[in-house]
Design a protein around this motif. Structure first.
Motif, PDB file in Angstrom:
ATOM      1  N   ALA A  25       0.836  -1.207   0.000  1.00 26.89           N
ATOM      2  CA  ALA A  25       0.000   0.000   0.000  1.00 26.89           C
ATOM      3  C   ALA A  25       0.870   1.257   0.000  1.00 26.89           C
ATOM      4  CB  ALA A  25      -0.925  -0.015   1.205  1.00 26.89           C
ATOM      5  N   ALA A  26       1.943   1.245   0.735  1.00 26.89           N
ATOM      6  CA  ALA A  26       2.846   2.401   0.767  1.00 26.89           C
ATOM      7  C   ALA A  26       3.514   2.614  -0.586  1.00 26.89           C
ATOM      8  CB  ALA A  26       3.901   2.219   1.857  1.00 26.89           C
ATOM      9  N   ILE A  27       3.909   1.539  -1.241  1.00 30.41           N
ATOM     10  CA  ILE A  27       4.522   1.649  -2.566  1.00 30.41           C
ATOM     11  C   ILE A  27       3.526   2.233  -3.560  1.00 30.41           C
ATOM     12  CG2 ILE A  27       5.410   0.307  -4.519  1.00 30.41           C
ATOM     13  CD1 ILE A  27       6.680  -1.577  -2.417  1.00 30.41           C
ATOM     14  N   ALA A  28       2.290   1.788  -3.512  1.00 32.21           N
ATOM     15  CA  ALA A  28       1.263   2.314  -4.410  1.00 32.21           C
ATOM     16  C   ALA A  28       0.997   3.787  -4.126  1.00 32.21           C
ATOM     17  CB  ALA A  28      -0.016   1.498  -4.276  1.00 32.21           C
ATOM     18  N   ALA A  29       0.940   4.162  -2.859  1.00 36.65           N
ATOM     19  CA  ALA A  29       0.697   5.558  -2.501  1.00 36.65           C
ATOM     20  C   ALA A  29       1.834   6.456  -2.976  1.00 36.65           C
ATOM     21  CB  ALA A  29       0.517   5.681  -0.991  1.00 36.65           C
ATOM     22  N   ILE A  30       3.056   5.997  -2.835  1.00 37.41           N
ATOM     23  CA  ILE A  30       4.211   6.770  -3.293  1.00 37.41           C
ATOM     24  C   ILE A  30       4.194   6.904  -4.814  1.00 37.41           C
ATOM     25  CG2 ILE A  30       6.733   6.726  -3.498  1.00 37.41           C
ATOM     26  CD1 ILE A  30       6.742   5.499  -0.639  1.00 37.41           C
ATOM     27  N   ALA A  31       3.839   5.836  -5.509  1.00 37.28           N
ATOM     28  CA  ALA A  31       3.774   5.892  -6.974  1.00 37.28           C
ATOM     29  C   ALA A  31       2.698   6.871  -7.427  1.00 37.28           C
ATOM     30  CB  ALA A  31       3.503   4.498  -7.535  1.00 37.28           C
ATOM     31  N   PHE A  32       1.512   6.836  -6.810  1.00 38.27           N
ATOM     32  CA  PHE A  32       0.446   7.771  -7.178  1.00 38.27           C
ATOM     33  C   PHE A  32       0.838   9.205  -6.840  1.00 38.27           C
ATOM     34  CE2 PHE A  32      -2.501   4.062  -7.174  1.00 38.27           C
ATOM     35  CZ  PHE A  32      -2.927   4.212  -8.491  1.00 38.27           C
ATOM     36  N   LEU A  33       1.526   9.415  -5.734  1.00 41.61           N
ATOM     37  CA  LEU A  33       1.973  10.745  -5.367  1.00 41.61           C
ATOM     38  C   LEU A  33       2.984  11.274  -6.386  1.00 41.61           C
ATOM     39  CD1 LEU A  33       1.891  13.046  -3.294  1.00 41.61           C
ATOM     40  CD2 LEU A  33       3.765  11.899  -2.114  1.00 41.61           C
ATOM     41  N   ALA A  34       3.904  10.422  -6.822  1.00 44.20           N
ATOM     42  CA  ALA A  34       4.881  10.832  -7.831  1.00 44.20           C
ATOM     43  C   ALA A  34       4.192  11.184  -9.146  1.00 44.20           C
ATOM     44  CB  ALA A  34       5.913   9.723  -8.046  1.00 44.20           C
ATOM     45  N   LEU A  35       3.219  10.390  -9.549  1.00 43.85           N
ATOM     46  CA  LEU A  35       2.480  10.699 -10.773  1.00 43.85           C
ATOM     47  C   LEU A  35       1.677  11.988 -10.629  1.00 43.85           C
ATOM     48  CD1 LEU A  35       1.267   7.137 -11.779  1.00 43.85           C
ATOM     49  CD2 LEU A  35       2.988   8.525 -12.926  1.00 43.85           C
ATOM     50  N   ALA A  36       1.113  12.227  -9.471  1.00 44.80           N
ATOM     51  CA  ALA A  36       0.367  13.463  -9.245  1.00 44.80           C
ATOM     52  C   ALA A  36       1.283  14.679  -9.323  1.00 44.80           C
ATOM     53  CB  ALA A  36      -0.336  13.407  -7.888  1.00 44.80           C
ATOM     54  N   ILE A  37       2.494  14.566  -8.825  1.00 45.17           N
ATOM     55  CA  ILE A  37       3.459  15.665  -8.907  1.00 45.17           C
ATOM     56  C   ILE A  37       3.825  15.945 -10.355  1.00 45.17           C
ATOM     57  CG2 ILE A  37       5.842  16.320  -8.355  1.00 45.17           C
ATOM     58  CD1 ILE A  37       5.411  14.897  -5.641  1.00 45.17           C
ATOM     59  N   VAL A  38       4.012  14.914 -11.147  1.00 44.84           N
ATOM     60  CA  VAL A  38       4.328  15.097 -12.565  1.00 44.84           C
ATOM     61  C   VAL A  38       3.176  15.782 -13.285  1.00 44.84           C
ATOM     62  CG1 VAL A  38       4.733  13.871 -14.748  1.00 44.84           C
ATOM     63  CG2 VAL A  38       5.977  13.213 -12.691  1.00 44.84           C
ATOM     64  N   VAL A  39       1.955  15.328 -13.049  1.00 46.60           N
ATOM     65  CA  VAL A  39       0.791  15.939 -13.695  1.00 46.60           C
ATOM     66  C   VAL A  39       0.638  17.388 -13.235  1.00 46.60           C
ATOM     67  CG1 VAL A  39      -1.726  15.858 -13.828  1.00 46.60           C
ATOM     68  CG2 VAL A  39      -0.400  13.781 -14.099  1.00 46.60           C
ATOM     69  N   TRP A  40       0.817  17.653 -11.954  1.00 46.15           N
ATOM     70  CA  TRP A  40       0.675  19.002 -11.418  1.00 46.15           C
ATOM     71  C   TRP A  40       1.732  19.938 -12.002  1.00 46.15           C
ATOM     72  CZ3 TRP A  40       3.569  22.061  -7.906  1.00 46.15           C
ATOM     73  CH2 TRP A  40       2.888  23.180  -7.417  1.00 46.15           C
ATOM     74  N   SER A  41       2.922  19.430 -12.271  1.00 45.98           N
ATOM     75  CA  SER A  41       3.993  20.279 -12.789  1.00 45.98           C
ATOM     76  C   SER A  41       3.732  20.726 -14.225  1.00 45.98           C
ATOM     77  CB  SER A  41       5.339  19.557 -12.701  1.00 45.98           C
ATOM     78  OG  SER A  41       5.357  18.481 -13.611  1.00 45.98           O
ATOM     79  N   PHE A  42       2.874  20.037 -14.959  1.00 46.84           N
ATOM     80  CA  PHE A  42       2.564  20.403 -16.331  1.00 46.84           C
ATOM     81  C   PHE A  42       1.251  21.174 -16.446  1.00 46.84           C
ATOM     82  CE2 PHE A  42       5.651  17.084 -17.179  1.00 46.84           C
ATOM     83  CZ  PHE A  42       6.391  17.682 -18.187  1.00 46.84           C
ATOM     84  N   ARG A  43       0.743  21.712 -15.331  1.00 50.86           N
ATOM     85  CA  ARG A  43      -0.501  22.464 -15.395  1.00 50.86           C
ATOM     86  C   ARG A  43      -0.274  23.770 -16.142  1.00 50.86           C
ATOM     87  NH1 ARG A  43       2.159  23.979 -11.149  1.00 50.86           N
ATOM     88  NH2 ARG A  43       1.887  26.034 -10.220  1.00 50.86           N
ATOM     89  N   ASP A  44      -1.268  24.195 -16.896  1.00 49.12           N
ATOM     90  CA  ASP A  44      -1.283  25.472 -17.596  1.00 49.12           C
ATOM     91  C   ASP A  44      -0.136  25.637 -18.595  1.00 49.12           C
ATOM     92  OD1 ASP A  44      -2.727  27.796 -18.000  1.00 49.12           O
ATOM     93  OD2 ASP A  44      -1.433  28.972 -16.681  1.00 49.12           O
ATOM     94  N   VAL A  45       0.397  24.563 -19.119  1.00 53.36           N
ATOM     95  CA  VAL A  45       1.511  24.647 -20.061  1.00 53.36           C
ATOM     96  C   VAL A  45       1.060  25.266 -21.378  1.00 53.36           C
ATOM     97  CG1 VAL A  45       3.115  23.258 -21.449  1.00 53.36           C
ATOM     98  CG2 VAL A  45       2.824  22.775 -19.041  1.00 53.36           C
ATOM     99  N   ALA A  46      -0.138  24.970 -21.835  1.00 48.46           N
ATOM    100  CA  ALA A  46      -0.615  25.503 -23.112  1.00 48.46           C
ATOM    101  C   ALA A  46      -0.720  27.022 -23.073  1.00 48.46           C
ATOM    102  CB  ALA A  46      -1.961  24.890 -23.468  1.00 48.46           C
ATOM    103  N   ASN A  47      -1.085  27.584 -21.948  1.00 47.42           N
ATOM    104  CA  ASN A  47      -1.221  29.034 -21.850  1.00 47.42           C
ATOM    105  C   ASN A  47       0.121  29.742 -21.708  1.00 47.42           C
ATOM    106  OD1 ASN A  47      -3.992  28.927 -22.088  1.00 47.42           O
ATOM    107  ND2 ASN A  47      -4.274  28.693 -19.882  1.00 47.42           N
TER     108      ASN A  47
END
Length: 64
Positions: A25-47
């Motif tokens: 469960a901890a490994i899955a949570a860390i993986a989802f957190l890492a993916l969320a950080i990647v997605v969050w870092s690309f917010r508003d790129v088109a603008n």
């Protein structure tokens, strides 16, 4: 071997995991957190690149 003996053998066999369930469960949570950080870092790129979009903020924007 009868069906009853096979069912009994399957019920008594225990699955051996390499880690406790909380570690998975901890490994899955860390993986989802890492993916969320990647997605969050690309917010508003088109603008950020208005020269490629013609300076429009969106498809329905009324700029005169």
């Amino acid at each position: 071997m009868s069906v009853h003996a096979l069912v009994l053998a399957v019920e008594t066999a225990e699955a051996s995991l390499p880690f406790p369930a909380l570690v998975f469960a901890a490994i899955a949570a860390i993986a989802f957190l890492a993916l969320a950080i990647v997605v969050w870092s690309f917010r508003d790129v088109a603008n950020r690149h208005s020269q490629k979009t013609g300076g429009q903020a969106g498809h329905g924007a009324d700029h005169h």
